[in-house]
Design a protein around this motif. Sequence first.
Motif, short mmCIF file in Angstrom:
data_model
loop_
_atom_site.label_atom_id
_atom_site.label_comp_id
_atom_site.label_asym_id
_atom_site.label_seq_id
_atom_site.Cartn_x
_atom_site.Cartn_y
_atom_site.Cartn_z
N ALA A 57 0.84 -1.21 0.00
CA ALA A 57 0.00 0.00 0.00
C ALA A 57 0.87 1.25 0.00
CB ALA A 57 -0.91 -0.01 1.22
N LYS A 58 0.51 2.20 -0.81
CA LYS A 58 1.22 3.48 -0.89
C LYS A 58 0.22 4.61 -0.65
CE LYS A 58 5.18 1.84 -2.42
NZ LYS A 58 6.21 1.58 -1.48
N ASP A 59 0.70 5.65 -0.03
CA ASP A 59 -0.09 6.87 0.16
C ASP A 59 -1.43 6.62 0.84
OD1 ASP A 59 1.98 8.23 -1.11
OD2 ASP A 59 1.07 7.98 -3.08
N ARG A 60 -1.44 5.80 1.87
CA ARG A 60 -2.65 5.53 2.66
C ARG A 60 -2.56 6.33 3.95
NH1 ARG A 60 -5.50 0.70 1.23
NH2 ARG A 60 -5.09 0.39 -0.97
N PHE A 61 -3.08 7.54 3.93
CA PHE A 61 -2.95 8.44 5.07
C PHE A 61 -4.28 8.59 5.80
CE2 PHE A 61 0.03 10.15 1.79
CZ PHE A 61 1.17 9.63 2.35
N THR A 62 -4.21 8.95 7.07
CA THR A 62 -5.41 9.19 7.86
C THR A 62 -5.43 10.59 8.44
OG1 THR A 62 -4.29 8.19 9.76
CG2 THR A 62 -5.77 6.77 8.50
N CYS A 63 -4.40 11.38 8.15
CA CYS A 63 -4.32 12.74 8.69
C CYS A 63 -3.60 13.62 7.68
CB CYS A 63 -3.57 12.72 10.01
SG CYS A 63 -3.46 14.33 10.80
N TRP A 64 -4.19 14.77 7.37
CA TRP A 64 -3.62 15.72 6.43
C TRP A 64 -3.65 17.11 7.05
CZ3 TRP A 64 -7.37 12.20 5.41
CH2 TRP A 64 -7.07 11.17 4.51
N ASN A 65 -2.74 17.97 6.64
CA ASN A 65 -2.75 19.36 7.10
C ASN A 65 -3.88 20.08 6.37
OD1 ASN A 65 -2.32 22.15 7.45
ND2 ASN A 65 -0.12 21.84 7.71
N ASN A 69 -4.34 22.46 2.82
CA ASN A 69 -5.09 21.60 1.89
C ASN A 69 -4.27 20.42 1.38
OD1 ASN A 69 -7.42 20.86 0.60
ND2 ASN A 69 -7.13 22.20 -1.15
N ARG A 70 -3.54 19.79 2.27
CA ARG A 70 -2.70 18.65 1.87
C ARG A 70 -3.51 17.40 1.51
NH1 ARG A 70 1.97 20.78 0.25
NH2 ARG A 70 3.06 21.81 1.92
N ARG A 71 -4.76 17.32 1.94
CA ARG A 71 -5.56 16.16 1.58
C ARG A 71 -5.79 16.10 0.07
NH1 ARG A 71 -11.05 13.86 4.39
NH2 ARG A 71 -11.07 11.92 3.22
N TYR A 72 -5.97 17.26 -0.54
CA TYR A 72 -6.16 17.33 -1.99
C TYR A 72 -4.95 16.76 -2.71
CZ TYR A 72 -6.77 19.25 -6.66
OH TYR A 72 -6.86 19.40 -8.01
N GLU A 73 -3.75 17.03 -2.18
CA GLU A 73 -2.52 16.52 -2.77
C GLU A 73 -2.17 15.13 -2.25
OE1 GLU A 73 0.69 19.42 -2.46
OE2 GLU A 73 -0.84 20.94 -2.09
N ASN A 74 -2.92 14.65 -1.27
CA ASN A 74 -2.68 13.37 -0.60
C ASN A 74 -1.28 13.28 -0.01
OD1 ASN A 74 -3.60 10.93 0.42
ND2 ASN A 74 -2.81 9.77 -1.31
N ILE A 75 -0.92 14.34 0.72
CA ILE A 75 0.34 14.37 1.47
C ILE A 75 -0.03 14.40 2.94
CG2 ILE A 75 2.42 15.68 1.97
CD1 ILE A 75 2.25 16.79 -0.90
N GLY A 76 0.24 13.32 3.64
CA GLY A 76 -0.19 13.25 5.03
C GLY A 76 0.57 12.24 5.83
N SER A 77 -0.06 11.79 6.90
CA SER A 77 0.54 10.81 7.81
C SER A 77 -0.51 9.80 8.22
CB SER A 77 1.02 11.51 9.08
OG SER A 77 1.97 12.48 8.79
N ARG A 78 -0.03 8.65 8.65
CA ARG A 78 -0.91 7.68 9.28
C ARG A 78 -0.84 7.88 10.77
NH1 ARG A 78 -0.14 1.75 8.74
NH2 ARG A 78 -1.93 1.75 10.10
N ILE A 79 -1.99 8.02 11.41
CA ILE A 79 -2.02 8.18 12.86
C ILE A 79 -2.86 7.09 13.52
CG2 ILE A 79 -1.60 10.65 12.77
CD1 ILE A 79 -4.62 11.04 13.29
N ASP A 80 -3.24 6.09 12.75
CA ASP A 80 -4.14 5.04 13.27
C ASP A 80 -3.45 3.70 13.43
OD1 ASP A 80 -3.73 4.54 10.57
OD2 ASP A 80 -5.76 3.83 10.24
N TYR A 81 -2.19 3.71 13.84
CA TYR A 81 -1.47 2.45 13.98
C TYR A 81 -2.08 1.57 15.06
CZ TYR A 81 2.24 4.30 11.06
OH TYR A 81 2.95 4.81 10.03
N THR A 82 -2.15 0.30 14.76
CA THR A 82 -2.52 -0.71 15.74
C THR A 82 -1.30 -1.60 15.89
OG1 THR A 82 -4.81 -0.70 14.98
CG2 THR A 82 -4.09 -2.60 16.27
N LEU A 83 -0.80 -1.72 17.09
CA LEU A 83 0.38 -2.54 17.32
C LEU A 83 -0.01 -3.85 17.96
CD1 LEU A 83 2.75 0.20 18.77
CD2 LEU A 83 2.54 -0.55 16.41
N VAL A 84 0.47 -4.94 17.38
CA VAL A 84 0.24 -6.26 17.95
C VAL A 84 1.57 -7.01 17.95
CG1 VAL A 84 -2.17 -6.37 17.20
CG2 VAL A 84 -0.40 -7.32 15.74
N GLU A 85 1.67 -8.00 18.78
CA GLU A 85 2.88 -8.82 18.81
C GLU A 85 2.95 -9.67 17.55
OE1 GLU A 85 3.39 -11.09 22.33
OE2 GLU A 85 3.18 -9.35 23.64
#
Length: 103
Positions: A57-65, A69-85
């Motif tokens: 997966a590329k460019d799968r973000f959940t947060c944009w500035n 208007n970074r969502r329009y350009e799809n420049i963002g970050s992932r902030i929904d990490y789920t950590l499992v062992e």
Amino acid sequence: AELMTKIARVEWDAQTLRQISESDDSLNIRSPTKDWLNELFENQDMMDPFRHVYPHAKDRFTCWNQQTNRRYENIGSRIDYTLVETSISHCIDKDDAPKLRSC
């Protein structure tokens, strides 16, 4: 940085805090928070199920500035990490069929 201290008990030194506060909203390849997260994945036997199920997966973000208007350009970050062992990775369903993914 304050959130990382409260949630993950990560303490930053003064130089790192300065680096975080002076960074702009550009996409940085390295940052103290990314280093911390990558350390969990590489050295603490943790994994992100999203990365496991969608390894290419590329460019799968959940947060944009929104201010720039970074969502329009799809420049963002992932902030929904789920950590499992990693020991329970066999429980994560990689099938493309739509269904609840759980152990």
